[in-house]
Scaffold this motif. Structure first.
Motif, PDB file in Angstrom:
ATOM      1  N   GLY A 116       0.875  -1.040   0.179  1.00 49.13           N
ATOM      2  CA  GLY A 116       0.092   0.149  -0.170  1.00 49.13           C
ATOM      3  C   GLY A 116       0.911   1.153  -0.005  1.00 49.13           C
ATOM      4  N   LYS A 117       2.029   1.204  -0.226  1.00 43.76           N
ATOM      5  CA  LYS A 117       2.958   2.380  -0.364  1.00 43.76           C
ATOM      6  C   LYS A 117       2.986   2.996  -1.553  1.00 43.76           C
ATOM      7  N   GLY A 118       3.069   4.297  -1.721  1.00 41.53           N
ATOM      8  CA  GLY A 118       3.037   5.083  -3.070  1.00 41.53           C
ATOM      9  C   GLY A 118       2.226   6.341  -3.006  1.00 41.53           C
ATOM     10  N   LYS A 119       1.908   6.905  -4.081  1.00 39.11           N
ATOM     11  CA  LYS A 119       1.168   8.139  -4.031  1.00 39.11           C
ATOM     12  C   LYS A 119       0.578   8.115  -5.330  1.00 39.11           C
ATOM     13  N   GLY A 120      -0.914   8.522  -5.418  1.00 39.00           N
ATOM     14  CA  GLY A 120      -1.579   8.388  -6.470  1.00 39.00           C
ATOM     15  C   GLY A 120      -1.665   7.143  -7.059  1.00 39.00           C
ATOM     16  N   ALA A 121      -2.103   7.313  -8.612  1.00 39.24           N
ATOM     17  CA  ALA A 121      -2.270   5.981  -9.181  1.00 39.24           C
ATOM     18  C   ALA A 121      -0.956   5.046  -9.257  1.00 39.24           C
ATOM     19  N   VAL A 122      -1.440   3.888  -8.765  1.00 41.09           N
ATOM     20  CA  VAL A 122      -0.162   2.799  -8.699  1.00 41.09           C
ATOM     21  C   VAL A 122      -0.622   1.632  -9.564  1.00 41.09           C
ATOM     22  N   THR A 123       0.398   0.990 -10.608  1.00 44.79           N
ATOM     23  CA  THR A 123      -0.137  -0.199 -11.115  1.00 44.79           C
ATOM     24  C   THR A 123       1.091  -1.096 -10.799  1.00 44.79           C
ATOM     25  N   LYS A 124       1.197  -2.359 -10.636  1.00 46.37           N
ATOM     26  CA  LYS A 124       2.042  -3.235 -10.341  1.00 46.37           C
ATOM     27  C   LYS A 124       1.675  -4.792 -11.360  1.00 46.37           C
ATOM     28  N   SER A 125       2.881  -5.060 -12.017  1.00 43.55           N
ATOM     29  CA  SER A 125       2.707  -6.275 -12.722  1.00 43.55           C
ATOM     30  C   SER A 125       3.086  -7.452 -12.046  1.00 43.55           C
ATOM     31  N   ILE A 126       2.359  -8.631 -12.167  1.00 40.77           N
ATOM     32  CA  ILE A 126       3.048  -9.873 -11.630  1.00 40.77           C
ATOM     33  C   ILE A 126       3.088 -10.725 -12.768  1.00 40.77           C
ATOM     34  N   THR A 127       4.341 -11.319 -13.222  1.00 40.02           N
ATOM     35  CA  THR A 127       4.629 -12.332 -14.166  1.00 40.02           C
ATOM     36  C   THR A 127       4.752 -13.727 -13.682  1.00 40.02           C
ATOM     37  N   LEU A 128       4.132 -14.772 -14.206  1.00 44.12           N
ATOM     38  CA  LEU A 128       4.087 -16.065 -14.077  1.00 44.12           C
ATOM     39  C   LEU A 128       4.917 -16.643 -15.199  1.00 44.12           C
ATOM     40  N   THR A 129       5.895 -17.598 -14.754  1.00 45.12           N
ATOM     41  CA  THR A 129       6.554 -18.248 -15.835  1.00 45.12           C
ATOM     42  C   THR A 129       5.810 -19.697 -15.948  1.00 45.12           C
ATOM     43  N   THR A 130       5.374 -20.023 -17.070  1.00 41.35           N
ATOM     44  CA  THR A 130       4.760 -21.145 -17.305  1.00 41.35           C
ATOM     45  C   THR A 130       5.095 -21.948 -18.644  1.00 41.35           C
ATOM     46  N   ASN A 131       4.616 -22.978 -18.749  1.00 44.51           N
ATOM     47  CA  ASN A 131       4.853 -24.108 -19.932  1.00 44.51           C
ATOM     48  C   ASN A 131       3.763 -23.739 -21.074  1.00 44.51           C
ATOM     49  N   THR A 132       3.113 -22.467 -21.004  1.00 46.96           N
ATOM     50  CA  THR A 132       2.172 -22.194 -21.869  1.00 46.96           C
ATOM     51  C   THR A 132       2.742 -21.780 -23.364  1.00 46.96           C
ATOM     52  N   GLU A 133       2.296 -21.676 -24.536  1.00 47.47           N
ATOM     53  CA  GLU A 133       2.944 -21.293 -25.694  1.00 47.47           C
ATOM     54  C   GLU A 133       3.954 -20.168 -25.451  1.00 47.47           C
ATOM     55  N   LYS A 134       3.240 -19.086 -24.818  1.00 48.35           N
ATOM     56  CA  LYS A 134       3.794 -17.731 -24.655  1.00 48.35           C
ATOM     57  C   LYS A 134       5.067 -17.913 -23.709  1.00 48.35           C
ATOM     58  N   VAL A 145      -3.663   5.431  -4.233  1.00 45.27           N
ATOM     59  CA  VAL A 145      -3.085   5.550  -2.929  1.00 45.27           C
ATOM     60  C   VAL A 145      -3.055   7.042  -2.658  1.00 45.27           C
ATOM     61  N   GLU A 146      -3.990   7.535  -1.341  1.00 47.36           N
ATOM     62  CA  GLU A 146      -4.030   8.705  -1.049  1.00 47.36           C
ATOM     63  C   GLU A 146      -3.189   8.933   0.326  1.00 47.36           C
ATOM     64  N   ALA A 147      -2.820  10.018   0.587  1.00 50.73           N
ATOM     65  CA  ALA A 147      -2.134  10.327   1.627  1.00 50.73           C
ATOM     66  C   ALA A 147      -2.847   9.858   3.153  1.00 50.73           C
ATOM     67  N   ASP A 148      -2.237   9.380   4.179  1.00 51.87           N
ATOM     68  CA  ASP A 148      -2.687   9.155   5.412  1.00 51.87           C
ATOM     69  C   ASP A 148      -3.000  10.524   6.072  1.00 51.87           C
ATOM     70  N   PRO A 149      -4.452  10.698   6.441  1.00 53.53           N
ATOM     71  CA  PRO A 149      -4.812  11.711   7.000  1.00 53.53           C
ATOM     72  C   PRO A 149      -4.169  12.026   8.381  1.00 53.53           C
TER      73      PRO A 149
END
Length: 165
Positions: A116-134, A145-149
């Motif tokens: 939950g740390k950050g400021k404003g709009a936060v986007t994080k990617s999670i990558t799965l390593t798989t045996n799919t075609e890709k 994330v808004e500032a703690d009042p």
């Protein structure tokens, strides 16, 4: 010089004509059959299908830890293996995923914790390593994330003025 060229020519003739075995005699028919079977099923990759590929935590206060579970299913025709899951930074931690092969039609899930740390709009990617075609699949989490009042207000630093002589 003629003797050197003649000697090298004779050496090359001996090297190229000394091989008496036919290359076809070295082929193992069992290996050919195994390779043919492997090639016939090579296009039969597992397919991973997620219930959601992006989870929105909405608006959270800075420093509030949150977590979600991503559920997925093997919709392919061969076993699905998720060998690793990692995020783009240390503030997002994936855990509790099934490392065993997932048979076609079976489902599983993994947990993603965000500190939950950050400021404003936060986007994080999670990558799965798989045996799919890709070879890898990506899911995302996002939040505003808004500032703690209740956090103490920061006082601006006093500027330092140097006198020039």
């Amino acid at each position: 010089m003629k003797k050197v060229i003649l000697g090298l020519s004779a050496l090359c003739m001996v090297a190229f004509t000394s091989c008496k075995e036919d290359a076809s005699s070295k082929i193992n028919s069992e290996n050919v059959a195994a390779a043919a079977e492997r090639d016939a099923t090579s296009g039969d990759f597992p397919t991973i299908t997620f219930e959601e590929t992006e989870h929105d935590f909405g608006t959270i206060v800075n420093g509030t830890p949150v977590e979600t579970k991503f559920k997925y299913k093997n919709t392919g025709n061969s076993p699905l293996v998720v060998s690793n899951i990692k995020s783009t930074c240390g503030c997002t931690v994936p855990s509790d995923w099934n490392r065993e092969p997932l048979a076609p039609g079976e489902s599983a899930e993994f947990t993603v914790k965000f500190n939950g740390k950050g400021k404003g709009a936060v986007t994080k990617s999670i990558t799965l390593t798989t045996n799919t075609e890709k070879g890898s699949e990506v899911v995302k989490i996002k939040s505003f994330v808004e500032a703690d009042p209740n956090a103490p207000a920061k006082t601006p630093a006093k500027p330092v003025i140097k006198q020039v002589q």
